[in-house]
Design an enzyme around this catalytic site. Structure first.
Site, PDB file in Angstrom:
ATOM      1  N   ASP A 153       0.822  -1.205   0.000  1.00 31.12           N
ATOM      2  CA  ASP A 153       0.000   0.000   0.000  1.00 31.12           C
ATOM      3  C   ASP A 153       0.863   1.265   0.000  1.00 31.12           C
ATOM      4  O   ASP A 153       1.965   1.267   0.557  1.00 31.12           O
ATOM      5  CB  ASP A 153      -0.895  -0.016   1.247  1.00 31.12           C
ATOM      6  N   GLU A 194     -12.058  -5.031  -5.783  1.00 35.39           N
ATOM      7  CA  GLU A 194     -12.564  -3.669  -5.580  1.00 35.39           C
ATOM      8  C   GLU A 194     -11.811  -2.644  -6.425  1.00 35.39           C
ATOM      9  O   GLU A 194     -12.357  -1.583  -6.757  1.00 35.39           O
ATOM     10  CB  GLU A 194     -12.464  -3.283  -4.099  1.00 35.39           C
ATOM     11  N   ASN A 195     -10.574  -2.953  -6.793  1.00 33.38           N
ATOM     12  CA  ASN A 195      -9.781  -2.016  -7.598  1.00 33.38           C
ATOM     13  C   ASN A 195     -10.327  -1.830  -9.007  1.00 33.38           C
ATOM     14  O   ASN A 195      -9.952  -0.859  -9.692  1.00 33.38           O
ATOM     15  CB  ASN A 195      -8.328  -2.470  -7.681  1.00 33.38           C
TER      16      ASN A 195
END
Length: 247
Positions: A19, A66-67
């Site tokens: 991240d 979700e990306n």
């Protein structure tokens, strides 16, 4: 850091949530794709170091289901990076096998073809397996496993009484590897973001503020040293662990 790292107690399987690429780029006035490209360089360095330390499995959260909701331009750039980063050098130089997990059917055909080629070409490598979680989410994976098991019950090939934790694990896309010993998340967020939810039930968790492009070999060593300083009890008491009564 290497002076205090116990080479005899290195995690067999490390999973990483990589991240901070976008925020790293934004702080430099660059587009998010610039951060993702820098993140690929970190993957190369950390893969080499994990191989050197004796890690057997390295699983990298690359692109979640979700990306797909991100801007189309960023998704296209990420898919392009997947293609360009699947070089033989990183795998063949380090004797690393490549595997991919996720809802691969959603990926562009060119990406699916390149993933399959890389898996096939590196199948004989034995030092470490690098697993890329691509178009992956734990809820997708668990739902898929439940559906597979339910179909077998409906076909009367399986009794509900036969369903246990081992059977669920066998129907997950990660069935070919052990559960992670250590989960690392970079970037300062303290959550697991729908990543390997079944598999990390007893994993040690390590969070750091360092953005993924800046995550160094020394940062990896710090995470492993933190792992080595913990007592892994798996539901048992500290006394049982000290007496050797623990898996």
């Amino acid at each position: 850091m290497l002076d205090v790292l116990d080479r005899n107690n290195v995690p067999r399987h490390i999973a990483i949530i990589m991240d901070g690429n976008g925020r790293w780029a934004a702080e430099r006035g660059k587009p998010r794709s610039f951060g993702h490209q820098a993140g690929v360089d970190t993957v190369r360095r950390i893969t080499s170091e994990c191989t050197r330390l004796g890690v057997r499995y390295l699983t990298l959260y690359t692109f979640s289901t979700e990306n797909w909701n991100r801007p189309a331009g960023e998704v296209a750039a990420l898919m392009g990076l997947v293609l360009s980063s699947l070089e033989d050098e990183i795998f063949m130089k380090n004797n690393v096998r490549f595997r991919v997990i996720g809802d691969i059917g959603r990926l562009p055909e060119e990406v699916r073809r390149k993933l399959a080629e890389t898996e096939e070409h590196t199948a004989g490598n034995t030092a470490m397996t690098m697993v890329v979680a691509l178009s992956y989410s734990a809820r997708w994976e668990i739902t898929r496993a439940v559906r597979n098991i339910a179909e077998r019950v409906a076909e009367k090939a399986l009794s509900p009484d036969d369903i246990d934790e081992d059977m669920v694990s066998e129907n997950l896309v990660t069935s070919f590897m052990p559960d992670p010993d250590l989960l690392i998340r970079t970037g300062g967020e303290v959550r697991v973001s729908n990543y390997l939810l079944w598999q990390i039930a007893y994993s040690e968790l390590y969070f750091c503020d360092t953005y993924w492009p800046d995550f160094s070999e020394d940062d990896l060593h710090k995470a492993i040293i933190s792992y080595q300083g913990r007592q892994r009890r798996f539901g048992k008491t500290g006394e049982q662990v000290e007496d050797g009564d623990c898996r």
